[in-house]
Design a protein around this motif. Structure first.
Motif, PDB file in Angstrom:
ATOM      1  N   THR A  35       0.801  -1.316   0.130  1.00 21.92           N
ATOM      2  CA  THR A  35       0.029  -0.077   0.003  1.00 21.92           C
ATOM      3  C   THR A  35       0.868   1.253  -0.068  1.00 21.92           C
ATOM      4  O   THR A  35       1.937   1.291   0.784  1.00 21.92           O
ATOM      5  N   GLN A  83       0.862   5.864  -1.147  1.00 24.07           N
ATOM      6  CA  GLN A  83       0.165   7.130  -1.229  1.00 24.07           C
ATOM      7  C   GLN A  83       0.405   7.651  -2.648  1.00 24.07           C
ATOM      8  O   GLN A  83       1.662   7.618  -3.219  1.00 24.07           O
ATOM      9  N   GLN A  84      -0.614   7.737  -3.541  1.00 29.23           N
ATOM     10  CA  GLN A  84      -0.455   8.084  -4.826  1.00 29.23           C
ATOM     11  C   GLN A  84      -1.247   9.553  -4.907  1.00 29.23           C
ATOM     12  O   GLN A  84      -2.433   9.802  -4.887  1.00 29.23           O
ATOM     13  N   ASN A  85      -0.415  10.380  -5.749  1.00 30.09           N
ATOM     14  CA  ASN A  85      -0.922  12.009  -5.726  1.00 30.09           C
ATOM     15  C   ASN A  85      -1.677  11.755  -7.310  1.00 30.09           C
ATOM     16  O   ASN A  85      -1.368  11.429  -8.487  1.00 30.09           O
ATOM     17  N   GLU A 115      -2.906  15.746  -4.164  1.00 33.11           N
ATOM     18  CA  GLU A 115      -4.277  15.296  -3.432  1.00 33.11           C
ATOM     19  C   GLU A 115      -3.706  13.841  -3.582  1.00 33.11           C
ATOM     20  O   GLU A 115      -3.557  13.208  -4.543  1.00 33.11           O
ATOM     21  N   TYR A 116      -3.579  13.219  -2.562  1.00 29.78           N
ATOM     22  CA  TYR A 116      -3.254  11.572  -2.300  1.00 29.78           C
ATOM     23  C   TYR A 116      -4.594  10.682  -2.108  1.00 29.78           C
ATOM     24  O   TYR A 116      -5.105  11.064  -1.395  1.00 29.78           O
ATOM     25  N   VAL A 117      -4.510   9.496  -2.548  1.00 31.52           N
ATOM     26  CA  VAL A 117      -5.251   8.685  -2.495  1.00 31.52           C
ATOM     27  C   VAL A 117      -4.381   7.350  -2.150  1.00 31.52           C
ATOM     28  O   VAL A 117      -3.263   7.176  -2.414  1.00 31.52           O
ATOM     29  N   GLU A 118      -5.010   6.413  -1.227  1.00 25.26           N
ATOM     30  CA  GLU A 118      -4.208   5.389  -0.892  1.00 25.26           C
ATOM     31  C   GLU A 118      -4.390   4.087  -1.887  1.00 25.26           C
ATOM     32  O   GLU A 118      -5.660   3.857  -2.305  1.00 25.26           O
ATOM     33  N   GLU A 119      -3.522   3.659  -2.482  1.00 26.95           N
ATOM     34  CA  GLU A 119      -3.444   2.590  -3.659  1.00 26.95           C
ATOM     35  C   GLU A 119      -2.733   1.359  -3.040  1.00 26.95           C
ATOM     36  O   GLU A 119      -1.667   1.285  -2.317  1.00 26.95           O
ATOM     37  N   THR A 120      -3.543   0.047  -2.919  1.00 25.86           N
ATOM     38  CA  THR A 120      -3.180  -1.250  -2.777  1.00 25.86           C
ATOM     39  C   THR A 120      -2.981  -2.107  -3.954  1.00 25.86           C
ATOM     40  O   THR A 120      -3.777  -2.306  -4.784  1.00 25.86           O
ATOM     41  N   GLU A 161       7.821   8.666   1.462  1.00 19.74           N
ATOM     42  CA  GLU A 161       7.161   8.650   2.355  1.00 19.74           C
ATOM     43  C   GLU A 161       7.717   8.924   3.700  1.00 19.74           C
ATOM     44  O   GLU A 161       7.853   7.842   4.430  1.00 19.74           O
TER      45      GLU A 161
END
Length: 339
Positions: free
Chosen positions: A45, A47-49, A58-63, A159
């Motif tokens: 997992t 964090q992707q901007n 704006e970051y969302v969590e990617e797995t 990170e």
């Protein structure tokens, strides 16, 4: 595991892409889902901007399900290629070949294909190669959305602090390779060496880290806990290696970083640590940092008089910036300068 120095607008052609899509087998879906045939994967997992180029991050969590022990990997991040090779991973089948430094050349297969640049991916070549895994980070992180449909893709951008990111990424790549013990030993070795260097820098007086670009210089400041972008890279001399900055607020003193040669004379640090961007990016027609700093004002400084101007490895400190072998180069740069 002891490390010694040295180990040494996305491009796509629509017609070709359609042809490849028409020829694609059911393996395409397996590659994109992380199924390498064995079924054994690691969940990772990050964090992707997802913001646009000129927008606030704006970051969302990617797995992502990452296949274990992949034999075909494409690297868009040189620091990850560095650590992968140091842990015994198979040579990369593709990379932005013009960006691979000489000391990491052994980590790339002799018949590796050119995957593009750090900012622009050759999607046709990558899809044709059908890699099991793609790794991006930093400069190449924006390629994630376009690459993740080809194969499992992970973003190993920073990170946290330099040490935190190096430990996280080394542990992850070690797990992917089944080399967890080697990864931990490498991190323990790096951390011990950094502590040794910090013990020595405590007694060298003050320092200033600068970057030379063109014929200008910029003073770099401690990150002060802000590890985003250039703050992380610029603060390394202070944050990681414990050098005491010449002033408590370099940013305030410099009115935003770019400085004159007189600034060096006025603040007169005991040590001057220099990153030569001209050399790092092979700026055409640009003078080396040594030439830029060879003037009467700099000659009057304590750092010049005591032969304490330290020219850091430009590729390690500016281009790669991370990875096990690169961390060793950085440690050696500081340790050798103050010994």
């Amino acid at each position: 595991m002891a490390l010694n120095r040295p180990l040494v607008t996305l491009s796509i052609v629509a017609a070709s892409a359609l042809a490849l899509a028409g020829c694609a087998s059911s393996n395409d879906a397996d590659a994109a889902s992380g199924d390498d045939g064995s079924g054994e994967t690691i969940e990772f997992t990050f964090q992707q901007n997802v913001a646009g180029e000129d927008e606030e991050p704006e970051y969302v969590e990617e797995t992502v399900d990452v296949p274990k022990s992949p034999e075909s990997v494409v690297f868009f991040d040189m620091a990850s290629l560095d650590t992968w090779a140091a842990l015994g991973g198979p040579a990369a089948i593709g990379a932005p070949l013009d960006s691979v430094p000489d000391y990491l050349a052994d980590g790339v297969a002799d018949d590796a294909f050119n995957a593009g640049t750090l900012f622009e991916a050759d999607l046709v070549e990558i899809e044709a190669a059908q890699p099991e895994l793609i790794i991006v980070a930093g400069r190449s992180a924006a390629l994630y959305e376009d690459l993740k449909g080809i194969a499992p893709t992970v973003n190993l951008s920073s990170e946290g602090s330099f040490e935190e990111t190096l430990e996280r990424n080394t542990a992850f790549l070690g797990e992917v390779l089944g080399a967890e013990d080697e990864a931990q030993a490498a991190i323990d070795d790096i951390e011990a060496q950094i502590e040794d260097v910090r013990a020595k820098t405590a007694d060298i007086g003050t320092g200033l880290s600068v970057m030379v670009a063109g014929d200008s210089i910029s003073a770099l400041k401690p990150s002060d806990g802000d590890y985003s972008g250039r703050n992380l890279r610029g603060g390394l001399v202070y944050d990681v290696f414990g050098v005491q900055p010449i002033t408590d607020d370099i940013e305030e003193a410099t009115h935003g970083e770019p400085v004159s040669f007189e600034f060096l004379e006025d603040y007169d640090p005991d040590y001057l640590f220099v990153t030569d961007r001209n050399a790092a990016v092979a700026e055409e027609g640009a003078q080396t940092a040594e030439v830029v700093l060879d003037n009467e004002i700099v000659h009057s400084t304590t750092a010049w008089e005591n032969d304490q101007i330290v020219y850091l490895d430009p590729t390690a400190w500016y281009i790669v910036f991370g990875g096990l072998e690169t961390a060793q180069i950085m440690i050696d740069d500081i340790a050798n300068a103050i010994s």
